[in-house]
Write a protein that holds these residues in place. Structure first.
Motif, PDB file in Angstrom:
ATOM      1  N   TYR A  35       0.417  -1.322  -0.321  1.00 48.59           N
ATOM      2  CA  TYR A  35      -0.017   0.163   0.039  1.00 48.59           C
ATOM      3  C   TYR A  35       0.600   1.294  -0.220  1.00 48.59           C
ATOM      4  O   TYR A  35       0.500   2.598  -0.763  1.00 48.59           O
ATOM      5  CB  TYR A  35      -0.910   0.407   1.329  1.00 48.59           C
ATOM      6  CG  TYR A  35      -1.585   1.248   1.015  1.00 48.59           C
ATOM      7  CD1 TYR A  35      -2.875   1.839   0.364  1.00 48.59           C
ATOM      8  CD2 TYR A  35      -1.237   2.604   2.708  1.00 48.59           C
ATOM      9  CE1 TYR A  35      -3.094   2.632   0.637  1.00 48.59           C
ATOM     10  CE2 TYR A  35      -1.884   3.381   2.770  1.00 48.59           C
ATOM     11  CZ  TYR A  35      -3.028   3.518   1.957  1.00 48.59           C
ATOM     12  OH  TYR A  35      -3.268   5.135   2.462  1.00 48.59           O
ATOM     13  N   ARG A  36       2.063   1.600   0.304  1.00 53.42           N
ATOM     14  CA  ARG A  36       2.602   2.462   1.109  1.00 53.42           C
ATOM     15  C   ARG A  36       3.695   2.577  -0.581  1.00 53.42           C
ATOM     16  O   ARG A  36       3.810   4.136  -0.879  1.00 53.42           O
ATOM     17  CB  ARG A  36       4.341   1.928   2.264  1.00 53.42           C
ATOM     18  CG  ARG A  36       4.530   3.317   2.237  1.00 53.42           C
ATOM     19  CD  ARG A  36       4.102   4.638   2.705  1.00 53.42           C
ATOM     20  NE  ARG A  36       5.005   5.587   2.894  1.00 53.42           N
ATOM     21  CZ  ARG A  36       4.808   6.552   2.049  1.00 53.42           C
ATOM     22  NH1 ARG A  36       4.705   6.044   0.612  1.00 53.42           N
ATOM     23  NH2 ARG A  36       5.817   7.901   2.494  1.00 53.42           N
ATOM     24  N   ASP A  37       3.700   2.134  -1.186  1.00 51.82           N
ATOM     25  CA  ASP A  37       4.280   2.171  -3.073  1.00 51.82           C
ATOM     26  C   ASP A  37       2.924   2.233  -3.676  1.00 51.82           C
ATOM     27  O   ASP A  37       3.331   2.405  -4.658  1.00 51.82           O
ATOM     28  CB  ASP A  37       4.863   1.019  -2.882  1.00 51.82           C
ATOM     29  CG  ASP A  37       6.488   0.537  -2.255  1.00 51.82           C
ATOM     30  OD1 ASP A  37       6.861   1.303  -1.001  1.00 51.82           O
ATOM     31  OD2 ASP A  37       6.845  -0.808  -2.332  1.00 51.82           O
ATOM     32  N   ARG A  38       2.094   1.710  -2.953  1.00 45.80           N
ATOM     33  CA  ARG A  38       1.175   2.304  -4.289  1.00 45.80           C
ATOM     34  C   ARG A  38       0.120   3.546  -3.927  1.00 45.80           C
ATOM     35  O   ARG A  38      -0.070   4.065  -5.020  1.00 45.80           O
ATOM     36  CB  ARG A  38      -0.561   1.429  -4.051  1.00 45.80           C
ATOM     37  CG  ARG A  38       0.351   0.171  -4.913  1.00 45.80           C
ATOM     38  CD  ARG A  38      -1.246  -1.144  -4.764  1.00 45.80           C
ATOM     39  NE  ARG A  38      -1.592  -1.761  -3.203  1.00 45.80           N
ATOM     40  CZ  ARG A  38      -2.488  -1.566  -2.386  1.00 45.80           C
ATOM     41  NH1 ARG A  38      -3.645  -0.851  -3.132  1.00 45.80           N
ATOM     42  NH2 ARG A  38      -2.207  -2.028  -1.750  1.00 45.80           N
ATOM     43  N   ILE A  39       0.018   4.297  -3.002  1.00 51.85           N
ATOM     44  CA  ILE A  39      -0.310   5.679  -2.759  1.00 51.85           C
ATOM     45  C   ILE A  39       0.425   6.751  -3.381  1.00 51.85           C
ATOM     46  O   ILE A  39       2.072   6.912  -3.561  1.00 51.85           O
ATOM     47  CB  ILE A  39      -0.811   6.068  -1.580  1.00 51.85           C
ATOM     48  CG1 ILE A  39      -1.280   6.882  -1.202  1.00 51.85           C
ATOM     49  CG2 ILE A  39       0.826   6.283  -1.241  1.00 51.85           C
ATOM     50  CD1 ILE A  39      -2.134   7.280   0.451  1.00 51.85           C
ATOM     51  N   GLU A  40      -0.209   7.281  -3.989  1.00 51.63           N
ATOM     52  CA  GLU A  40       0.318   9.313  -5.131  1.00 51.63           C
ATOM     53  C   GLU A  40      -0.377   9.557  -4.407  1.00 51.63           C
ATOM     54  O   GLU A  40      -1.578   9.860  -4.255  1.00 51.63           O
ATOM     55  CB  GLU A  40      -0.399   8.414  -6.513  1.00 51.63           C
ATOM     56  CG  GLU A  40       0.426   7.450  -6.887  1.00 51.63           C
ATOM     57  CD  GLU A  40      -0.081   6.780  -8.641  1.00 51.63           C
ATOM     58  OE1 GLU A  40      -0.724   7.823  -8.894  1.00 51.63           O
ATOM     59  OE2 GLU A  40       0.349   6.294  -9.768  1.00 51.63           O
ATOM     60  N   PRO A  41       0.511  11.143  -5.013  1.00 55.10           N
ATOM     61  CA  PRO A  41      -0.153  12.144  -4.281  1.00 55.10           C
ATOM     62  C   PRO A  41      -1.567  12.363  -4.549  1.00 55.10           C
ATOM     63  O   PRO A  41      -2.420  12.683  -6.271  1.00 55.10           O
ATOM     64  CB  PRO A  41       0.890  13.537  -5.288  1.00 55.10           C
ATOM     65  CG  PRO A  41       1.881  12.518  -5.739  1.00 55.10           C
ATOM     66  CD  PRO A  41       1.545  10.676  -5.895  1.00 55.10           C
ATOM     67  N   GLY A  42      -2.404  13.080  -3.760  1.00 57.61           N
ATOM     68  CA  GLY A  42      -3.491  13.207  -4.278  1.00 57.61           C
ATOM     69  C   GLY A  42      -4.865  11.963  -3.377  1.00 57.61           C
ATOM     70  O   GLY A  42      -6.418  12.002  -4.053  1.00 57.61           O
ATOM     71  N   ASP A  43      -4.069  10.964  -3.691  1.00 55.44           N
ATOM     72  CA  ASP A  43      -5.509   9.831  -3.094  1.00 55.44           C
ATOM     73  C   ASP A  43      -5.627   9.878  -1.679  1.00 55.44           C
ATOM     74  O   ASP A  43      -6.468   9.393  -1.108  1.00 55.44           O
ATOM     75  CB  ASP A  43      -4.101   8.214  -3.076  1.00 55.44           C
ATOM     76  CG  ASP A  43      -3.971   7.783  -4.123  1.00 55.44           C
ATOM     77  OD1 ASP A  43      -4.960   8.260  -5.019  1.00 55.44           O
ATOM     78  OD2 ASP A  43      -3.610   6.772  -4.753  1.00 55.44           O
ATOM     79  N   LEU A  44      -4.848  10.747  -0.474  1.00 53.84           N
ATOM     80  CA  LEU A  44      -5.085  10.269   1.000  1.00 53.84           C
ATOM     81  C   LEU A  44      -6.987  11.564   1.121  1.00 53.84           C
ATOM     82  O   LEU A  44      -6.714  12.122  -0.073  1.00 53.84           O
ATOM     83  CB  LEU A  44      -4.110  11.226   1.552  1.00 53.84           C
ATOM     84  CG  LEU A  44      -3.252  11.033   1.637  1.00 53.84           C
ATOM     85  CD1 LEU A  44      -2.102  11.644   3.326  1.00 53.84           C
ATOM     86  CD2 LEU A  44      -3.225   9.098   2.721  1.00 53.84           C
ATOM     87  N   SER A  45      -7.412  11.609   1.567  1.00 57.04           N
ATOM     88  CA  SER A  45      -8.931  11.550   1.647  1.00 57.04           C
ATOM     89  C   SER A  45      -8.933  12.271   3.512  1.00 57.04           C
ATOM     90  O   SER A  45      -7.838  12.079   4.224  1.00 57.04           O
ATOM     91  CB  SER A  45      -9.462  10.790   2.278  1.00 57.04           C
ATOM     92  OG  SER A  45     -10.159  10.609   0.944  1.00 57.04           O
TER      93      SER A  45
END
Length: 259
Positions: free
Chosen positions: A99-109
């Motif tokens: 998951y830590r490697d999949r997340i991209e800028p803009g994915d956080l809610s």
């Protein structure tokens, strides 16, 4: 699929094709079992027999039945396992990406948390590297205070962290290769709306403060640009056409009704 058996393999295990098929059919049913594809010698006494898989949706997969034989004329061949395995042309799920490697800028809610590892190479203890660029004496004071009292930020960007940020920003939408910058009349370094950064990245990046620009509030490189540059001017042919002189209407309602 065709395999070559080793001459040292146990002959009873090699010959146990019917036993392997019977175990497979008993486990999955005959409708999903195709042609025999050959053996794979796992060990001197262990052989894996391969059968084509005819199950819908499993193109390129095969059944793998592993058998073993204990030396002795009257010792039976035993089935160790029956599994379905992908072949070279099988459709399989993509490799797992954490998951830590999949997340991209803009994915956080709102409410999401993204912890930073203690050994993240982008960060170093503030006492070891200093805080925002100060003169040499002030840096020493910051390090000493942070070391002795634990005041200020615990960690700050390392040289590697600065380099990674600069590379990411420069290659992104705020860099010189963005389509917006390619068509711009001038670059950000000469724009009055550029708020310069301080510190290690000050020579190469700033923040756009033009509320009419696409990059308002974003980091831009000095050689980025857009059509909202502070010094941009329209060519005369693009300027609004002047309105004609107003015409005074002398007609009255009575005169209009008389026509």
């Amino acid at each position: 699929m065709t395999t070559t058996a080793s001459p040292s393999a146990d002959q009873a295990a090699l010959a146990a094709v019917d036993e392997a098929r019977a175990a497979l059919v008993s486990d999955v049913g005959s409708h999903d079992v195709g042609d025999y594809l050959g053996p794979i010698v796992e060990d001197e006494l262990v052989v894996t027999h391969l059968f084509a898989c005819t199950r819908a949706g499993y193109v390129g997969w095969h059944w793998s039945v592993t058998v073993a034989h204990v030396p002795g004329d009257d010792a039976p061949v035993t089935v160790d396992e029956v599994v379905l395995m992908p072949g070279a042309e099988a459709i399989v799920a993509p490799a797992w990406v954490p998951y830590r490697d999949r997340i991209e800028p803009g994915d956080l809610s709102p409410g999401d948390l993204l912890p930073v590892a203690d050994d993240d190479p982008r960060l170093v203890p503030t006492y070891a590297f200093g805080d925002d660029p100060l003169d040499a004496d002030a840096k020493a004071q910051v390090r000493q205070v942070a070391q002795d009292l634990g005041l200020g930020r615990i960690r700050t960007l390392s040289p590697e962290g600065f380099d990674l940020a600069a590379e990411r920003w420069y290659a992104g939408s705020g860099g010189p290769s963005a389509p917006l910058a390619q068509a711009a009349p001038d670059q950000c370094h000469s724009c009055g709306f550029l708020v310069r950064l301080t510190g290690h990245l000050a020579a190469h990046f700033g923040v756009c403060a033009n509320g009419d620009a696409n990059d308002d509030g974003r980091v831009v490189s000095m050689d980025h640009g857009c059509g909202a540059h502070s010094e941009v001017r329209l060519a005369k042919k693009h300027e609004p056409k002047p309105l004609p002189e107003p015409v005074f209407d002398t007609l009255t309602v009575d005169e209009v009704e008389s026509f």
